[in-house]
Design a protein around this motif. Structure first.
Motif: not given
Length: 237
Positions: A88-117
């Protein structure tokens, strides 16, 4: 009919390892099968405002070198990974929105997956990188359309020290598309009840690049300096 029952039974029993391991594997595979969508810009703006409000009581944020982050065109941003607040601090620091590579385990929960995507998260199976081929294809598509992509080359947290620079994702991307690489560092300094965090962006490395081992050594050297950490030896020219 008997043959069909045998086939269905065989499918249901196609799991390896102790109980529970098969479920975890299936959750990871389900996450990887889901459609990789573009981030939701409205949700990103909401998340940015929420992060600023939530983190303000705990952090004094200082940002240096934002002019090194390209305003247009594709780039890879390779950043130090000290703690979970880096994202989140990186998101606040960059002038534009970015894409982030994250480990697939973080996407296992439906709600968390929707938020991350929705925030631009891209799943990666580090144990089975070949299973992430289609996500890599979409990732390259994002870069080709002029987006910036964040990769944490250490792969996990290394507080107050430098971890090894993992070249897998960088190698896979650069094998398909050569783009500028922007190094970024985080330096956390406790100051009483609050923590001062300096987010620093360095000058981009431009293609053509040297061999991947030399490239990663140079990148990790720059990230260490930007993070106020002891840098590994600089590569020989």
């Amino acid at each position: 009919m008997n043959e069909r029952r045998k086939s269905l039974a065989g499918r249901g029993s196609d799991r390896s390892g102790p109980a529970g391991c098969g479920d975890a594997v299936e959750l990871r595979r389900k996450a990887e099968r889901e459609i990789l969508c573009r981030r939701r810009e409205g949700f990103c703006r909401f998340a940015r405002a929420f992060a600023a409000l939530s983190l303000r009581p705990f952090f004094d944020l200082e940002v240096e070198g934002t002019h090194h982050v390209p305003g247009e065109g594709p780039f890879l941003l390779l950043a130090k990974h000290q703690r979970w607040e880096d994202i989140p601090l990186l998101g606040l620091s960059t002038p534009k929105a970015l894409y982030y590579v994250a480990k697939v385990e973080l996407f296992s929960h439906p709600v968390g997956s929707w938020v991350l995507r929705s925030l631009g998260g891209v799943p990666l199976n580090r144990q089975r990188p070949l299973e992430s081929r289609r996500y890599l294809k979409r990732l390259v598509g994002f870069l080709q359309s002029g987006e910036g992509v964040v990769v944490f080359p250490e792969g996990t947290y290394y507080p107050q020290c430098m971890g090894p620079g993992l070249s897998g994702m960088v190698r896979l991307v650069l094998g398909r598309l050569e783009v500028p690489i922007v190094p970024a560092g985080f330096e956390y300094t406790p100051t009483g009840r609050r923590t001062r965090v300096a987010v620093r962006f360095g000058p981009p490395l431009q293609p053509p690049f040297p061999a991947i081992d030399s490239l990663m050594q140079e990148i990790m050297h720059r990230i260490a300096l930007l993070s106020g950490l002891d840098a590994p030896p600089a590569p020989h020219p």
